[in-house]
Write a protein that holds these residues in place. Structure first.
Motif, short mmCIF file in Angstrom:
data_model
loop_
_atom_site.label_atom_id
_atom_site.label_comp_id
_atom_site.label_asym_id
_atom_site.label_seq_id
_atom_site.Cartn_x
_atom_site.Cartn_y
_atom_site.Cartn_z
N ALA A 103 0.84 -1.20 0.00
CA ALA A 103 0.00 0.00 0.00
C ALA A 103 0.87 1.25 0.00
O ALA A 103 0.57 2.23 -0.69
CB ALA A 103 -0.94 0.00 1.20
N LEU A 104 1.96 1.23 0.73
CA LEU A 104 2.90 2.35 0.76
C LEU A 104 3.58 2.50 -0.60
O LEU A 104 3.69 3.61 -1.13
CB LEU A 104 3.94 2.14 1.86
N ALA A 105 3.99 1.40 -1.19
CA ALA A 105 4.63 1.44 -2.51
C ALA A 105 3.68 2.01 -3.55
O ALA A 105 4.09 2.80 -4.40
CB ALA A 105 5.10 0.04 -2.91
N THR A 152 2.84 9.22 -6.45
CA THR A 152 3.40 10.52 -6.08
C THR A 152 4.74 10.82 -6.75
O THR A 152 5.01 11.98 -7.08
CB THR A 152 3.54 10.62 -4.55
N MET A 153 5.56 9.83 -7.00
CA MET A 153 6.88 10.08 -7.58
C MET A 153 6.83 10.85 -8.90
O MET A 153 7.65 11.75 -9.10
CB MET A 153 7.67 8.76 -7.77
N GLN A 203 7.78 13.61 2.13
CA GLN A 203 7.08 14.74 2.78
C GLN A 203 5.65 14.86 2.25
O GLN A 203 4.72 15.10 3.02
CB GLN A 203 7.85 16.04 2.55
N GLN A 204 5.48 14.71 0.95
CA GLN A 204 4.14 14.83 0.38
C GLN A 204 3.21 13.72 0.87
O GLN A 204 2.00 13.90 0.92
CB GLN A 204 4.20 14.84 -1.15
N LEU A 205 3.77 12.59 1.23
CA LEU A 205 2.96 11.46 1.67
C LEU A 205 2.80 11.39 3.19
O LEU A 205 2.21 10.45 3.71
CB LEU A 205 3.58 10.14 1.16
N HIS A 206 3.28 12.40 3.90
CA HIS A 206 3.22 12.35 5.37
C HIS A 206 1.81 12.18 5.88
O HIS A 206 1.57 11.45 6.85
CB HIS A 206 3.88 13.60 5.98
N VAL A 213 -0.50 10.50 4.64
CA VAL A 213 -0.89 9.10 4.45
C VAL A 213 -0.11 8.19 5.41
O VAL A 213 -0.66 7.25 5.97
CB VAL A 213 -0.61 8.67 2.99
N THR A 214 1.16 8.47 5.62
CA THR A 214 2.00 7.58 6.41
C THR A 214 1.80 7.78 7.91
O THR A 214 2.14 6.89 8.70
CB THR A 214 3.49 7.76 6.08
N SER A 215 1.24 8.91 8.31
CA SER A 215 1.06 9.16 9.75
C SER A 215 -0.36 8.81 10.22
O SER A 215 -0.67 8.92 11.39
CB SER A 215 1.38 10.61 10.09
N GLY A 216 -1.20 8.39 9.28
CA GLY A 216 -2.55 7.98 9.64
C GLY A 216 -3.40 9.13 9.85
O GLY A 216 -4.25 9.58 10.27
#
Length: 115
Positions: free
Chosen positions: A13-15, A21-22, A107-110, A112-115
């Motif tokens: 899911a992270l990938a 985003t890349m 940084q742009q995905l923070h 998403v990654t921090s819930g």
């Protein structure tokens, strides 16, 4: 944010979030593939193919230290499928630029990654 924040999104899911985003943070003509590391949920494998006639490709290991910060390690550089010396100025400049783009993506995905 606290450095103790844990990663809320991991693995494939992270990938997938990185794959979306890349392209936003890279040059339009560069191409990135992002895969989850099979052994560690907090690690991504990032493959970037350069634009133009150089035919360089870069492989990075991107490890989440916490939900915001990533540690990026250059694993390999190839030209036309053959490993090349990673210490040349041209390759170091390109690699440094891609490391900045990888940090920008994190940084742009923070959110998403921090819930």
């Amino acid at each position: 944010m606290s450095r103790t924040e844990t990663l809320q999104l991991a693995g494939s899911a992270l990938a997938e979030a990185w794959e979306r985003t890349m392209p936003i943070v890279l040059s339009q003509s560069d191409h990135a593939e992002v895969r989850a590391d099979e052994a560690q949920e907090n690690v991504l494998r990032v493959h970037i193919a350069t634009a133009g006639h150089s035919n360089y490709s870069f492989d990075f290991k991107c490890t989440y230290v916490d939900s915001r910060e990533v540690q990026v390690e250059l694993i390999d550089v190839e030209c036309d499928g053959v490993s090349v010396d990673e210490r040349t100025n041209t390759i170091q400049t390109l690699a440094d630029d891609y490391v900045r783009h990888i940090h920008e993506c994190a940084q742009q995905l923070h959110a998403v990654t921090s819930g």
